[in-house]
Design an enzyme around this catalytic site. Structure first.
Site, short mmCIF file in Angstrom:
data_model
loop_
_atom_site.label_atom_id
_atom_site.label_comp_id
_atom_site.label_asym_id
_atom_site.label_seq_id
_atom_site.Cartn_x
_atom_site.Cartn_y
_atom_site.Cartn_z
N PRO A 14 -79.44 15.71 -41.18
CA PRO A 14 -80.86 15.92 -41.52
C PRO A 14 -81.80 15.54 -40.39
O PRO A 14 -82.94 15.99 -40.36
CB PRO A 14 -81.06 15.00 -42.73
N GLN A 34 -73.34 21.49 -49.72
CA GLN A 34 -73.82 20.64 -48.62
C GLN A 34 -73.96 21.51 -47.38
O GLN A 34 -72.97 22.07 -46.91
CB GLN A 34 -72.85 19.48 -48.35
N ASP A 61 -70.83 9.54 -47.56
CA ASP A 61 -70.35 10.91 -47.40
C ASP A 61 -69.37 11.00 -46.24
O ASP A 61 -69.78 10.94 -45.08
CB ASP A 61 -71.55 11.84 -47.15
N TYR A 118 -63.39 13.88 -40.55
CA TYR A 118 -64.04 12.81 -39.78
C TYR A 118 -63.04 11.76 -39.31
O TYR A 118 -63.35 10.97 -38.42
CB TYR A 118 -65.13 12.10 -40.60
N LYS A 156 -64.10 15.58 -48.25
CA LYS A 156 -64.04 17.05 -48.15
C LYS A 156 -62.66 17.52 -47.74
O LYS A 156 -61.98 16.88 -46.94
CB LYS A 156 -65.09 17.54 -47.12
N HIS A 216 -64.88 21.92 -47.26
CA HIS A 216 -65.71 21.59 -46.10
C HIS A 216 -66.38 22.82 -45.47
O HIS A 216 -67.55 22.80 -45.11
CB HIS A 216 -64.85 20.85 -45.06
P1 A2P Z 1 -77.47 6.06 -34.25
O1 A2P Z 1 -76.15 6.17 -34.97
O2 A2P Z 1 -77.34 5.45 -32.89
O3 A2P Z 1 -78.53 5.40 -35.12
P2 A2P Z 1 -77.93 13.13 -38.19
O4 A2P Z 1 -77.98 12.26 -39.40
O5 A2P Z 1 -78.91 14.24 -38.19
O6 A2P Z 1 -76.54 13.56 -37.83
O7 A2P Z 1 -78.48 12.31 -36.94
C1 A2P Z 1 -78.00 11.15 -36.63
C2 A2P Z 1 -78.50 10.77 -35.27
O8 A2P Z 1 -79.81 10.19 -35.35
C3 A2P Z 1 -77.57 9.73 -34.78
O9 A2P Z 1 -77.34 9.98 -33.42
C4 A2P Z 1 -78.29 8.43 -35.00
O10 A2P Z 1 -77.98 7.55 -33.96
C5 A2P Z 1 -79.76 8.82 -34.97
N1 A2P Z 1 -80.56 8.08 -35.95
C6 A2P Z 1 -80.28 7.80 -37.23
N2 A2P Z 1 -81.28 7.14 -37.83
C7 A2P Z 1 -82.25 7.00 -36.89
C8 A2P Z 1 -83.56 6.41 -36.89
N3 A2P Z 1 -84.06 5.84 -37.98
N4 A2P Z 1 -84.26 6.45 -35.73
C9 A2P Z 1 -83.74 7.03 -34.61
N5 A2P Z 1 -82.53 7.61 -34.55
C10 A2P Z 1 -81.79 7.59 -35.68
#
Ligand code: A2P
Length: 273
Positions: A185, A157, A44, A49, A74, A107
């Site tokens: 999420p 979305q 996505d 971006y 988007k 978007h």
């Molecule tokens: P990183 O890229 O260092 O893994 P969202 O999807 O809500 O935007 O959130 C993404 C954030 O959560 C990013 O900062 C990502 O950091 C972190 N993240 C993604 N997967 C995990 C995970 N399994 N455990 C902890 N942090 C995670």
């Protein structure tokens, strides 16, 4: 990987890699290739971006066939405001180095979004896009589109995480036949969701991490989910959610964490457009 089926029969993998906010192209490319190697088949991105080229290069370099990957991008607000829809789409296609896009979304409901939708319908009918939808639309934005459209948005979305579950909008969109996708999420970069006591308790029970519980909560409530990560282990973990099932009580407990606090902009008042 399970799929949701869009109104036109196109299948969309229920978990996709969100690619917003990689530090640079190298990190983006490593993350995307590691995701494809881990079994992701849904990416996505967005014009905004600034990494469509990186996504395209990663697809080209990966061992996975293009047609096996569901690619979303988007249309950005400036292009909506300027009525620059077709050229913006062509530019995305060029940057992604693809012949078609699987899903093209508006978007944000920037001024001019109804006209944008009409041009997107044309692109869809020309076979350049397999499905069209919107992002960050509330009911009244959708109503504006419904007044003129010949094809209804197939996807909305929106922001959704346990602290801002957006359930009412999700239920409405589903009742209108849309598939709903959750952006940020995991609460994005600001929300301290990983410390949540309830989520940690559930995670411990299944020997999973909080992110995996949130991904599973989404797919079990019928929401397509787009976690972002730049860490290969976390990328892998975020789709490793098929060996457990949350109970109804656990789903309810996660629903009750809602605080109605957004981590991103409010489509009604967002001023970037
Ligand atoms: P990183 O890229 O260092 O893994 P969202 O999807 O809500 O935007 O959130 C993404 C954030 O959560 C990013 O900062 C990502 O950091 C972190 N993240 C993604 N997967 C995990 C995970 N399994 N455990 C902890 N942090 C995670």
């Amino acid at each position: 990987m399970n799929y949701f089926e869009l109104e036109n029969g196109v299948k969309i993998p229920e978990i996709g890699l969100g690619v917003f906010r990689f530090e640079n192209n190298e990190q983006g490319q490593k993350s995307i290739i590691s995701a494809l190697n881990s079994g992701y088949r849904h990416l996505d991105t967005a014009m905004f971006y600034g990494n469509e080229e990186c996504v395209g290069q990663s697809i080209a370099e990966s061992d996975v066939k293009r047609e096996d990957i569901f690619v979303t991008t988007k249309l950005w607000n400036e292009d909506i405001k300027n009525g620059n829809i077709r050229p913006a789409f062509e530019e995305s296609l060029r940057k992604l180095n693809l012949e078609y896009i699987d899903l093209y979304l508006i978007h944000w409901p920037a001024e001019g979004f109804v006209h944008a939708w009409q041009v997107m319908e044309e692109l869809y009918k020309e076979g350049k896009i397999r499905a069209i939808g919107v992002s960050n639309f509330h009911k009244f934005h959708l109503d504006e589109v419904y007044k003129v459209c010949t094809i209804r948005p197939m996807v909305n979305q929106i922001e959704s995480n346990p602290y801002f579950n957006n359930q009412e909008l999700i239920d409405y969109c589903k009742s209108e036949g849309m598939v709903v996708e959750a952006w940020s999420p995991l609460g994005g970069i600001k929300t301290r969701i990983f410390d949540d006591v309830v989520l940690n308790k559930i995670a411990k029970k299944y020997d999973k991490c909080v992110a995996q519980i949130i991904v599973k909560w989404n797919v079990q409530r019928g929401v397509c989910v787009l976690p972002k990560s730049s860490n290969p282990d976390r990328i892998k973990a975020n789709i490793d959610v098929y060996d457990f099932t949350l109970t109804d009580e656990e789903i309810c407990a996660i629903n009750e964490l809602n605080k109605n606090t957004r981590s991103g902009g409010n489509p009604d008042t967002y001023t970037i457009f």
